[in-house]
Design a protein around this motif. Structure first.
Motif, mmCIF file in Angstrom:
data_model
loop_
_atom_site.group_PDB
_atom_site.id
_atom_site.type_symbol
_atom_site.label_atom_id
_atom_site.label_comp_id
_atom_site.label_asym_id
_atom_site.label_seq_id
_atom_site.Cartn_x
_atom_site.Cartn_y
_atom_site.Cartn_z
ATOM 1 N N THR A 151 0.426 -9.121 7.672
ATOM 2 C CA THR A 151 -0.524 -8.033 7.809
ATOM 3 C C THR A 151 -1.794 -8.662 8.381
ATOM 4 O OG1 THR A 151 -1.664 -6.223 6.656
ATOM 5 C CG2 THR A 151 -1.413 -8.288 5.445
ATOM 6 N N THR A 152 -2.780 -7.854 8.688
ATOM 7 C CA THR A 152 -4.010 -8.384 9.276
ATOM 8 C C THR A 152 -5.072 -8.518 8.200
ATOM 9 O OG1 THR A 152 -3.435 -7.092 11.235
ATOM 10 C CG2 THR A 152 -5.567 -8.196 11.251
ATOM 11 N N VAL A 153 -5.644 -9.698 8.073
ATOM 12 C CA VAL A 153 -6.652 -9.970 7.051
ATOM 13 C C VAL A 153 -7.927 -10.515 7.706
ATOM 14 C CG1 VAL A 153 -4.938 -10.408 5.247
ATOM 15 C CG2 VAL A 153 -5.762 -12.314 6.661
ATOM 16 N N THR A 297 -1.915 -2.088 8.249
ATOM 17 C CA THR A 297 -0.478 -1.886 8.376
ATOM 18 C C THR A 297 0.286 -3.199 8.273
ATOM 19 O OG1 THR A 297 -0.594 -2.084 10.786
ATOM 20 C CG2 THR A 297 -0.797 0.112 9.856
ATOM 21 N N VAL A 298 1.538 -3.094 7.868
ATOM 22 C CA VAL A 298 2.417 -4.255 7.854
ATOM 23 C C VAL A 298 2.827 -4.546 9.292
ATOM 24 C CG1 VAL A 298 4.469 -2.807 7.482
ATOM 25 C CG2 VAL A 298 4.534 -5.226 6.887
ATOM 26 N N ASN A 360 -2.003 -15.417 -1.183
ATOM 27 C CA ASN A 360 -1.604 -14.187 -1.873
ATOM 28 C C ASN A 360 -2.343 -12.958 -1.369
ATOM 29 O OD1 ASN A 360 0.271 -13.301 -3.810
ATOM 30 N ND2 ASN A 360 -1.327 -13.056 -5.353
ATOM 31 N N VAL A 361 -3.404 -13.158 -0.563
ATOM 32 C CA VAL A 361 -4.227 -12.034 -0.110
ATOM 33 C C VAL A 361 -3.407 -11.058 0.732
ATOM 34 C CG1 VAL A 361 -6.213 -11.352 1.297
ATOM 35 C CG2 VAL A 361 -6.375 -13.336 -0.222
ATOM 36 N N LEU A 366 -0.760 -5.890 1.374
ATOM 37 C CA LEU A 366 0.448 -5.172 1.784
ATOM 38 C C LEU A 366 0.920 -4.225 0.688
ATOM 39 C CD1 LEU A 366 2.864 -4.771 3.724
ATOM 40 C CD2 LEU A 366 3.940 -6.741 2.630
ATOM 41 N N MET A 367 0.912 -4.687 -0.550
ATOM 42 C CA MET A 367 1.398 -3.868 -1.657
ATOM 43 C C MET A 367 0.436 -2.725 -1.991
ATOM 44 S SD MET A 367 4.202 -5.384 -1.993
ATOM 45 C CE MET A 367 4.896 -4.512 -3.390
#
Length: 425
Positions: A151-153, A297-298, A360-361, A366-367
């Motif tokens: 995903t985009t962080v 978004t994933v 873990n971010v 995502l969740m």
């Protein structure tokens, strides 16, 4: 008599050996196209070799991994094969991103997960993350299984900016860059526009960003979402904190770029490249404004199969590559999010996130991202991508109003969708 006995023994051995050779299980050879390079590519090649040495050897399967360049380049090669009707050149398994969804679905040679479940009802895919699986569902058909999930962080220089990560465009605007540095530099594209419009409760195109049917018009005009985003984006630019170019990883690593939004899969390479020169911060994707929802978004890639007559062998490879242990190892080595929920219970993953919570971010985001936030699937994917960049850049470079830019994007993007629909009835 002794000579005849000896001869009998020799002939018996010869016939036995010959029979053994003739009875030997034939090897099914499958071709696997992929687009992984650098660390991820090295790992993927290793996994394919491990498969050949273990599961493949037991089942009589030998997989050949063939690098096909970027995802877009691989999709171009796929399209060329399909248009020429050279189906014998199709791979048995292909790693694919969103640019290949439509081509695969309409190829007439797809062997989807739904096909697999129909033919092999005892197949178990329940361990794969639902959020990741959903990204590869098109018009209600499960095309493939997630392999490299991301995903985009937001990556930021914690040494300069401190502990608190900027959460909104306004927060980024408030950052003062030390001399010789840039706060934020990026140009919106299909993926990032889907994120920011999704935070505003909108899709970029109709049919839920093309996930439930062929997209043929924009879905962000009448609801005002595109204008809201462009207004906030221009304000961010006018604050001086945003530069209208695609900031590079090299700039960020060198400390010249303070904030970078990019794939969550870059954690490993960034930590290695920074090497302690500053503290890396990783946080969720920035919000358009205070009223927007968090989320992104994933993305990433999936594994798909083609109807080549070798689907059973192809699935054996896919099943191995998406297994808990392989996905955990891949996450540790690259920063990609494990696609298999079982990977989250492995010691490798637990030790990783305990030592470096940055990994873990992406998973947590995502969740927490609503399932209705979907990546964009359109036929003219490459042209659509660059048209978004060109239009938003034109707004900033030519000082257009958000309203003028909305009209331009409606013409440009809507025109691409119309042309594609006419050419592909």
């Amino acid at each position: 008599m002794k000579k005849l006995s000896a001869l009998f023994v020799i002939l018996t051995l010869v016939f036995s050996l010959s029979a053994g050779v003739l009875a030997e299980t034939p090897v099914t050879r499958i071709v696997f196209w992929h687009s992984m390079n650098e660390e991820a590519g090295v790992l993927l090649e290793k996994y394919v070799k491990d498969f050949n040495d273990t599961v493949g050897a037991q089942l009589g399967i030998e997989a050949e991994a063939v690098y096909q360049g970027s995802y877009a380049q691989a999709t171009q090669k796929l399209n060329a094969i399909l248009q020429a009707g050279n189906f014998a050149e199709l791979p048995d398994v292909m790693q694919m991103d969103a640019t290949g969804k439509v081509a695969y679905f309409t190829s007439g040679k797809a062997y989807t997960v739904d096909d697999l479940l129909r033919d092999k009802p005892d197949t178990d895919v329940s361990g794969l993350l639902g959020a990741a699986m959903g990204n590869w569902n098109y018009t209600g058909v499960q095309l493939g299984v997630p392999f490299a999930t991301s995903t985009t962080v937001t990556y930021y220089n914690k040494t300069v900016l401190g502990e608190a990560a900027p959460e909104t465009f306004a927060d980024i605007s408030a950052v003062t860059a030390p001399e010789g540095t840039v706060v934020y530099a990026t140009v919106p594209n299909t993926t990032t526009l889907a994120n920011w419009l999704g935070q505003l409760g909108s899709y970029v195109v109709n049919n839920k960003n093309g996930s439930e049917g062929s997209a043929d018009e924009l879905a962000c005009i009448e609801n005002g979402a595109l204008e809201t985003f462009l207004t906030e984006w221009k304000a961010l630019y006018q604050s001086g904190a945003l530069q209208n170019y695609a900031g590079s990883t090299d700039e960020f690593v060198a400390g010249k770029l303070l904030i970078m939004t990019s794939s969550s899969s870059k954690v490993t390479s960034l930590l290695a490249s920074i090497g302690g020169s500053f503290e890396l911060g990783v946080s969720v994707y920035p919000k358009v404004n205070a009223d927007a929802a968090f989320g992104a978004t994933v993305s990433g890639s999936c594994l798909v199969m083609f109807d080549t007559g070798k689907q059973e062998a192809a699935w054996a490879l896919e099943n191995y590559l998406t297994s808990a242990d392989v996905q955990a190892d891949f996450a540790v080595g690259t920063g990609y999010i494990p696609s298999n929920s079982g990977a989250l219970e492995t010691e490798a993953w637990k030790q990783l996130v305990a030592a470096q919570p940055a990994y873990n971010v992406g998973l947590e985001q995502l969740m927490a991202t609503p399932a209705d936030m979907r990546s964009v699937t359109v036929g003219p994917s490459a042209d659509f991508y660059y048209a978004i960049q060109d239009c938003v850049s034109e707004m900033l470079d030519s000082d257009l109003t958000p309203e003028e830019t909305v009209e331009m994007m409606e013409d440009e993007l809507g025109g691409l969708l119309t042309q594609y629909a006419m050419a592909n009835p």
